[in-house]
Motif scaffolding. Structure first.
Motif, PDB file in Angstrom:
ATOM      1  N   VAL A 128       0.844  -1.205   0.000  1.00 40.13           N
ATOM      2  CA  VAL A 128       0.000   0.000   0.000  1.00 40.13           C
ATOM      3  C   VAL A 128       0.874   1.248   0.000  1.00 40.13           C
ATOM      4  N   ALA A 129       1.905   1.245   0.809  1.00 37.96           N
ATOM      5  CA  ALA A 129       2.807   2.395   0.893  1.00 37.96           C
ATOM      6  C   ALA A 129       3.460   2.664  -0.477  1.00 37.96           C
ATOM      7  N   ARG A 130       3.921   1.620  -1.141  1.00 33.20           N
ATOM      8  CA  ARG A 130       4.528   1.786  -2.474  1.00 33.20           C
ATOM      9  C   ARG A 130       3.514   2.356  -3.459  1.00 33.20           C
ATOM     10  N   THR A 131       2.309   1.797  -3.431  1.00 31.26           N
ATOM     11  CA  THR A 131       1.261   2.232  -4.351  1.00 31.26           C
ATOM     12  C   THR A 131       0.925   3.713  -4.154  1.00 31.26           C
ATOM     13  N   GLN A 132       0.897   4.145  -2.911  1.00 31.66           N
ATOM     14  CA  GLN A 132       0.514   5.529  -2.600  1.00 31.66           C
ATOM     15  C   GLN A 132       1.707   6.475  -2.552  1.00 31.66           C
ATOM     16  N   GLY A 133       2.910   5.949  -2.671  1.00 29.95           N
ATOM     17  CA  GLY A 133       4.092   6.790  -2.591  1.00 29.95           C
ATOM     18  C   GLY A 133       4.274   7.407  -1.212  1.00 29.95           C
ATOM     19  N   ARG A 134       3.905   6.651  -0.200  1.00 25.92           N
ATOM     20  CA  ARG A 134       4.007   7.115   1.184  1.00 25.92           C
ATOM     21  C   ARG A 134       4.851   6.128   1.977  1.00 25.92           C
ATOM     22  N   SER A 135       5.259   6.550   3.159  1.00 25.82           N
ATOM     23  CA  SER A 135       6.016   5.635   4.019  1.00 25.82           C
ATOM     24  C   SER A 135       5.044   4.772   4.821  1.00 25.82           C
ATOM     25  N   LYS A 136       5.551   3.615   5.251  1.00 26.84           N
ATOM     26  CA  LYS A 136       4.730   2.754   6.123  1.00 26.84           C
ATOM     27  C   LYS A 136       4.389   3.494   7.407  1.00 26.84           C
ATOM     28  N   SER A 137       5.341   4.251   7.933  1.00 20.10           N
ATOM     29  CA  SER A 137       5.103   5.011   9.173  1.00 20.10           C
ATOM     30  C   SER A 137       3.983   6.028   8.993  1.00 20.10           C
ATOM     31  N   ASP A 138       3.949   6.687   7.839  1.00 23.61           N
ATOM     32  CA  ASP A 138       2.912   7.683   7.578  1.00 23.61           C
ATOM     33  C   ASP A 138       1.528   7.031   7.564  1.00 23.61           C
ATOM     34  N   ILE A 139       1.432   5.884   6.919  1.00 24.38           N
ATOM     35  CA  ILE A 139       0.150   5.170   6.860  1.00 24.38           C
ATOM     36  C   ILE A 139      -0.246   4.678   8.242  1.00 24.38           C
ATOM     37  N   ALA A 140       0.699   4.113   8.986  1.00 28.67           N
ATOM     38  CA  ALA A 140       0.408   3.631  10.339  1.00 28.67           C
ATOM     39  C   ALA A 140      -0.019   4.782  11.240  1.00 28.67           C
ATOM     40  N   ARG A 141       0.651   5.930  11.119  1.00 35.30           N
ATOM     41  CA  ARG A 141       0.311   7.104  11.929  1.00 35.30           C
ATOM     42  C   ARG A 141      -1.127   7.546  11.640  1.00 35.30           C
ATOM     43  N   GLU A 142      -1.486   7.589  10.354  1.00 30.99           N
ATOM     44  CA  GLU A 142      -2.850   7.978   9.977  1.00 30.99           C
ATOM     45  C   GLU A 142      -3.873   6.976  10.520  1.00 30.99           C
ATOM     46  N   ALA A 143      -3.548   5.695  10.425  1.00 31.86           N
ATOM     47  CA  ALA A 143      -4.473   4.656  10.905  1.00 31.86           C
ATOM     48  C   ALA A 143      -4.682   4.776  12.409  1.00 31.86           C
ATOM     49  N   VAL A 144      -3.622   5.003  13.155  1.00 28.02           N
ATOM     50  CA  VAL A 144      -3.738   5.135  14.609  1.00 28.02           C
ATOM     51  C   VAL A 144      -4.523   6.401  14.955  1.00 28.02           C
ATOM     52  N   ARG A 145      -4.240   7.509  14.248  1.00 28.66           N
ATOM     53  CA  ARG A 145      -4.967   8.755  14.504  1.00 28.66           C
ATOM     54  C   ARG A 145      -6.467   8.556  14.293  1.00 28.66           C
ATOM     55  N   ARG A 146      -6.845   7.923  13.181  1.00 31.66           N
ATOM     56  CA  ARG A 146      -8.270   7.687  12.903  1.00 31.66           C
ATOM     57  C   ARG A 146      -8.900   6.778  13.964  1.00 31.66           C
ATOM     58  N   TYR A 147      -8.179   5.750  14.357  1.00 26.95           N
ATOM     59  CA  TYR A 147      -8.678   4.828  15.381  1.00 26.95           C
ATOM     60  C   TYR A 147      -8.930   5.564  16.690  1.00 26.95           C
ATOM     61  N   VAL A 148      -7.954   6.362  17.108  1.00 31.48           N
ATOM     62  CA  VAL A 148      -8.081   7.092  18.374  1.00 31.48           C
ATOM     63  C   VAL A 148      -9.231   8.089  18.302  1.00 31.48           C
ATOM     64  N   GLU A 149      -9.338   8.821  17.196  1.00 37.89           N
ATOM     65  CA  GLU A 149     -10.437   9.784  17.056  1.00 37.89           C
ATOM     66  C   GLU A 149     -11.792   9.093  17.133  1.00 37.89           C
ATOM     67  N   ARG A 150     -11.928   7.973  16.436  1.00 31.62           N
ATOM     68  CA  ARG A 150     -13.207   7.250  16.423  1.00 31.62           C
ATOM     69  C   ARG A 150     -13.573   6.772  17.823  1.00 31.62           C
ATOM     70  N   HIS A 151     -12.597   6.199  18.521  1.00 35.19           N
ATOM     71  CA  HIS A 151     -12.885   5.659  19.835  1.00 35.19           C
ATOM     72  C   HIS A 151     -13.006   6.751  20.895  1.00 35.19           C
ATOM     73  N   ASP A 152     -12.283   7.836  20.736  1.00 38.64           N
ATOM     74  CA  ASP A 152     -12.415   8.963  21.652  1.00 38.64           C
ATOM     75  C   ASP A 152     -13.799   9.577  21.511  1.00 38.64           C
ATOM     76  N   GLU A 153     -14.276   9.729  20.273  1.00 36.86           N
ATOM     77  CA  GLU A 153     -15.616  10.252  20.029  1.00 36.86           C
ATOM     78  C   GLU A 153     -16.675   9.323  20.616  1.00 36.86           C
ATOM     79  N   ALA A 154     -16.491   8.021  20.471  1.00 36.68           N
ATOM     80  CA  ALA A 154     -17.439   7.057  21.027  1.00 36.68           C
ATOM     81  C   ALA A 154     -17.443   7.136  22.546  1.00 36.68           C
ATOM     82  N   PHE A 155     -16.259   7.288  23.152  1.00 34.59           N
ATOM     83  CA  PHE A 155     -16.166   7.418  24.597  1.00 34.59           C
ATOM     84  C   PHE A 155     -16.897   8.670  25.074  1.00 34.59           C
ATOM     85  N   LEU A 156     -16.676   9.794  24.395  1.00 37.86           N
ATOM     86  CA  LEU A 156     -17.334  11.044  24.784  1.00 37.86           C
ATOM     87  C   LEU A 156     -18.848  10.961  24.589  1.00 37.86           C
ATOM     88  N   ALA A 157     -19.286  10.323  23.509  1.00 38.86           N
ATOM     89  CA  ALA A 157     -20.721  10.164  23.274  1.00 38.86           C
ATOM     90  C   ALA A 157     -21.358   9.317  24.375  1.00 38.86           C
TER      91      ALA A 157
END
Length: 76
Positions: free
Chosen positions: A17-46
């Motif tokens: 995926v990283a090769r296909t998108q021209g991104r680093s694995k770290s960049d993709i992992a960072r985005e995935a973790v950020r989205r996960y935390v935001e989703r679960h933080d929002e669910a916790f607050l709700a």
């Protein structure tokens, strides 16, 4: 800093995926973790808001029941 161990299959898929998108694995992992935390933080607050509203509603009705008992009104 965070180190994460991935099984070989997942790491290969991430690398592809990283090769296909021209991104680093770290960049993709960072985005995935950020989205996960935001989703679960929002669910916790709700859920916290839902519980707070439920407690406030319970307290409001409990007060009415106490008043009805004090003045001898029949329960609804």
């Amino acid at each position: 800093m965070l180190g994460v161990r991935l099984d070989s299959e997942l790491e290969e898929r991430l690398a592809a995926v990283a090769r296909t998108q021209g991104r680093s694995k770290s960049d993709i992992a960072r985005e995935a973790v950020r989205r996960y935390v935001e989703r679960h933080d929002e669910a916790f607050l709700a859920e916290a808001r839902r519980q707070s509203l439920a407690a406030a509603d319970h307290d409001r009705h409990a007060g009415e029941e106490d008043w009805d008992a004090l003045i001898g009104a029949p329960p609804a």
